[in-house]
Design a protein around this motif. Structure first.
Motif, PDB file in Angstrom:
ATOM      1  N   GLU A  99     -61.586  13.081  17.179  1.00  0.00           N
ATOM      2  CA  GLU A  99     -62.777  12.860  18.014  1.00  0.00           C
ATOM      3  C   GLU A  99     -62.707  13.761  19.238  1.00  0.00           C
ATOM      4  O   GLU A  99     -61.780  13.657  20.044  1.00  0.00           O
ATOM      5  CB  GLU A  99     -62.863  11.397  18.442  1.00  0.00           C
ATOM      6  CG  GLU A  99     -64.090  11.076  19.284  1.00  0.00           C
ATOM      7  CD  GLU A  99     -64.173   9.606  19.654  1.00  0.00           C
ATOM      8  OE1 GLU A  99     -64.439   9.323  20.845  1.00  0.00           O
ATOM      9  OE2 GLU A  99     -63.974   8.759  18.773  1.00  0.00           O
ATOM     10  N   LYS A 117     -66.391   3.045  11.821  1.00  0.00           N
ATOM     11  CA  LYS A 117     -66.861   4.350  12.267  1.00  0.00           C
ATOM     12  C   LYS A 117     -67.705   4.915  11.136  1.00  0.00           C
ATOM     13  O   LYS A 117     -67.281   4.927   9.980  1.00  0.00           O
ATOM     14  CB  LYS A 117     -65.680   5.273  12.581  1.00  0.00           C
ATOM     15  CG  LYS A 117     -66.075   6.612  13.198  1.00  0.00           C
ATOM     16  CD  LYS A 117     -64.845   7.490  13.411  1.00  0.00           C
ATOM     17  CE  LYS A 117     -63.923   6.922  14.474  1.00  0.00           C
ATOM     18  NZ  LYS A 117     -64.542   6.987  15.825  1.00  0.00           N
ATOM     19  N   LEU A 118     -68.912   5.358  11.452  1.00  0.00           N
ATOM     20  CA  LEU A 118     -69.846   5.834  10.440  1.00  0.00           C
ATOM     21  C   LEU A 118     -70.230   7.276  10.769  1.00  0.00           C
ATOM     22  O   LEU A 118     -71.022   7.526  11.679  1.00  0.00           O
ATOM     23  CB  LEU A 118     -71.076   4.925  10.411  1.00  0.00           C
ATOM     24  CG  LEU A 118     -72.059   5.069   9.255  1.00  0.00           C
ATOM     25  CD1 LEU A 118     -71.360   4.845   7.920  1.00  0.00           C
ATOM     26  CD2 LEU A 118     -73.209   4.067   9.422  1.00  0.00           C
ATOM     27  N   LEU A 119     -69.642   8.219  10.042  1.00  0.00           N
ATOM     28  CA  LEU A 119     -69.773   9.637  10.371  1.00  0.00           C
ATOM     29  C   LEU A 119     -70.713  10.348   9.399  1.00  0.00           C
ATOM     30  O   LEU A 119     -70.481  10.333   8.189  1.00  0.00           O
ATOM     31  CB  LEU A 119     -68.404  10.312  10.332  1.00  0.00           C
ATOM     32  CG  LEU A 119     -67.325   9.707  11.235  1.00  0.00           C
ATOM     33  CD1 LEU A 119     -66.022  10.473  11.070  1.00  0.00           C
ATOM     34  CD2 LEU A 119     -67.773   9.698  12.685  1.00  0.00           C
ATOM     35  N   ASP A 153     -71.108  10.348  14.911  1.00  0.00           N
ATOM     36  CA  ASP A 153     -70.986   8.922  14.604  1.00  0.00           C
ATOM     37  C   ASP A 153     -72.360   8.274  14.749  1.00  0.00           C
ATOM     38  O   ASP A 153     -72.822   8.034  15.866  1.00  0.00           O
ATOM     39  CB  ASP A 153     -69.968   8.275  15.549  1.00  0.00           C
ATOM     40  CG  ASP A 153     -69.648   6.842  15.168  1.00  0.00           C
ATOM     41  OD1 ASP A 153     -70.345   6.281  14.302  1.00  0.00           O
ATOM     42  OD2 ASP A 153     -68.705   6.279  15.743  1.00  0.00           O
ATOM     43  N   THR A 200     -71.842  11.332   4.157  1.00  0.00           N
ATOM     44  CA  THR A 200     -71.487  10.365   5.195  1.00  0.00           C
ATOM     45  C   THR A 200     -70.130   9.769   4.845  1.00  0.00           C
ATOM     46  O   THR A 200     -69.798   9.599   3.672  1.00  0.00           O
ATOM     47  CB  THR A 200     -72.532   9.239   5.295  1.00  0.00           C
ATOM     48  OG1 THR A 200     -73.844   9.808   5.399  1.00  0.00           O
ATOM     49  CG2 THR A 200     -72.283   8.358   6.517  1.00  0.00           C
ATOM     50  N   ALA A 212     -75.857   1.479   9.219  1.00  0.00           N
ATOM     51  CA  ALA A 212     -75.218   1.018  10.451  1.00  0.00           C
ATOM     52  C   ALA A 212     -75.558  -0.439  10.776  1.00  0.00           C
ATOM     53  O   ALA A 212     -74.666  -1.214  11.167  1.00  0.00           O
ATOM     54  CB  ALA A 212     -75.582   1.941  11.613  1.00  0.00           C
ATOM     55  N   PRO A 219     -69.715   8.211  23.631  1.00  0.00           N
ATOM     56  CA  PRO A 219     -69.550   8.258  22.170  1.00  0.00           C
ATOM     57  C   PRO A 219     -70.716   8.894  21.425  1.00  0.00           C
ATOM     58  O   PRO A 219     -70.529   9.512  20.378  1.00  0.00           O
ATOM     59  CB  PRO A 219     -69.371   6.785  21.782  1.00  0.00           C
ATOM     60  CG  PRO A 219     -69.943   6.012  22.930  1.00  0.00           C
ATOM     61  CD  PRO A 219     -69.669   6.832  24.146  1.00  0.00           C
ATOM     62  N   ALA A 261     -72.535   4.995  16.722  1.00  0.00           N
ATOM     63  CA  ALA A 261     -72.011   4.983  18.098  1.00  0.00           C
ATOM     64  C   ALA A 261     -72.897   4.236  19.075  1.00  0.00           C
ATOM     65  O   ALA A 261     -72.417   3.707  20.073  1.00  0.00           O
ATOM     66  CB  ALA A 261     -71.810   6.428  18.584  1.00  0.00           C
ATOM     67  N   ALA A 284     -67.458   6.548   6.071  1.00  0.00           N
ATOM     68  CA  ALA A 284     -67.217   5.359   6.878  1.00  0.00           C
ATOM     69  C   ALA A 284     -65.730   5.022   6.850  1.00  0.00           C
ATOM     70  O   ALA A 284     -65.094   5.097   5.796  1.00  0.00           O
ATOM     71  CB  ALA A 284     -68.020   4.175   6.357  1.00  0.00           C
ATOM     72  N   HIS A 319     -66.969  14.662  15.822  1.00  0.00           N
ATOM     73  CA  HIS A 319     -65.826  14.255  15.019  1.00  0.00           C
ATOM     74  C   HIS A 319     -65.554  15.311  13.950  1.00  0.00           C
ATOM     75  O   HIS A 319     -66.483  15.936  13.429  1.00  0.00           O
ATOM     76  CB  HIS A 319     -66.091  12.905  14.347  1.00  0.00           C
ATOM     77  CG  HIS A 319     -66.368  11.800  15.326  1.00  0.00           C
ATOM     78  ND1 HIS A 319     -65.429  10.865  15.708  1.00  0.00           N
ATOM     79  CD2 HIS A 319     -67.502  11.489  16.014  1.00  0.00           C
ATOM     80  CE1 HIS A 319     -65.953  10.028  16.577  1.00  0.00           C
ATOM     81  NE2 HIS A 319     -67.215  10.384  16.782  1.00  0.00           N
ATOM     82  N   SER A 362     -75.578   6.556   5.503  1.00  0.00           N
ATOM     83  CA  SER A 362     -75.903   6.896   6.891  1.00  0.00           C
ATOM     84  C   SER A 362     -76.941   5.955   7.493  1.00  0.00           C
ATOM     85  O   SER A 362     -77.088   5.880   8.711  1.00  0.00           O
ATOM     86  CB  SER A 362     -76.406   8.341   6.980  1.00  0.00           C
ATOM     87  OG  SER A 362     -77.622   8.490   6.269  1.00  0.00           O
TER      88      SER A 362
END
Length: 246
Positions: free
Chosen positions: A189, A66-68, A237, A81, A50, A126, A240, A83, A131, A47
């Motif tokens: 999303e 995309k990094l959730l 995200d 997390t 980024a 965003p 974002a 990705a 998500h 996380s």
């Protein structure tokens, strides 16, 4: 028609076939490759990465990512997390996975994936989007899962997109098993928290309409033979705020 003209026509037709075949083969080789990276619960490394993903994108190693990060307070989140990384082609994946991916550390699971369907556009806000990343264990081939996605998942997603709560979605099937399981990943999303709050009601109303479609109902009745639920995780995200490369 003179013999030489016929020969030229035959030659150029043959050349066209050869070039067409070569171009087709090159296009097949240039298909995008995706990577799904999962971080187990209890770890926070991914996380915070980024800036690293941004650097990889700027260098051209990635086309996007995309990094959730899982939202706090969930009973059984499937990851800390997640990705999802987009790469230009197989060669780019090999370069990234051998030279750059080791920076992720040995606790993260990295798997190549095929994106079998994606529709919609990114949220206009965003940073406010919610998500949902759902993992499934698949029991059929990739081609059959793609068909299942087209005939069963897509109509469900269309209901939510038409209602204005969902911005976009994508379905992936991992190419390598995880602990003997081949996983599918559905990433949805939603425009914002308010849109996400209406999700269950809109899904249920849509399901009642979709059940009137014999094909959709047939698949609904046998879906457990196609996939099994693993987890479903609401996330934000954390990448974002980082603008896409142009």
């Amino acid at each position: 028609m003179p013999t030489n003209s016929i020969r030229r026509q035959v030659f150029f037709c043959s050349l066209g076939v050869v070039l067409g075949t070569a171009i087709g083969a090159a296009a097949a080789r240039a298909e995008p490759v995706h990577a799904v990276i999962t971080e187990p619960l209890g770890s926070e490394r991914l996380s915070e990465m980024a800036p690293q993903f941004k650097a990889w994108r700027k260098a051209g190693l990635l086309t996007d990512f995309k990094l959730l990060k899982a939202q706090a307070g969930q009973k059984e989140p499937g990851f800390a997390t997640l990705a999802v990384v987009d790469l230009p082609d197989e060669a780019a994946f090999k370069t990234w996975s051998s030279q750059s991916a080791p920076k992720l550390g040995d606790k993260l699971i990295v798997r190549r994936a095929t994106r079998v369907r994606h529709e919609g556009q990114p949220s206009k806000t965003p940073a406010s989007a919610v998500h949902v990343a759902s993992f499934y264990s698949t029991h059929v081939s990739v081609s059959d899962y793609k068909l299942y996605t087209e005939r069963y998942i897509a109509p469900n997603m269309d209901v939510q997109r038409a209602a204005g709560i969902m911005s976009r979605y994508a379905m992936y099937v991992e190419r390598e098993p995880v602990a003997g399981q081949t996983r599918a990943l559905l990433v949805m999303e939603y425009a914002n928290a308010a849109a996400f709050a209406h999700r269950d009601a809109i899904k249920e109303a849509g399901k009642q309409k979709l059940l009137a479609d014999p094909e959709w109902k047939r698949i609904n009745d046998v879906k457990e033979t196609i996939r099994s639920d693993i987890s479903s995780t609401a996330a934000i995200d954390v990448g974002a705020a980082i603008p896409a490369a142009h």
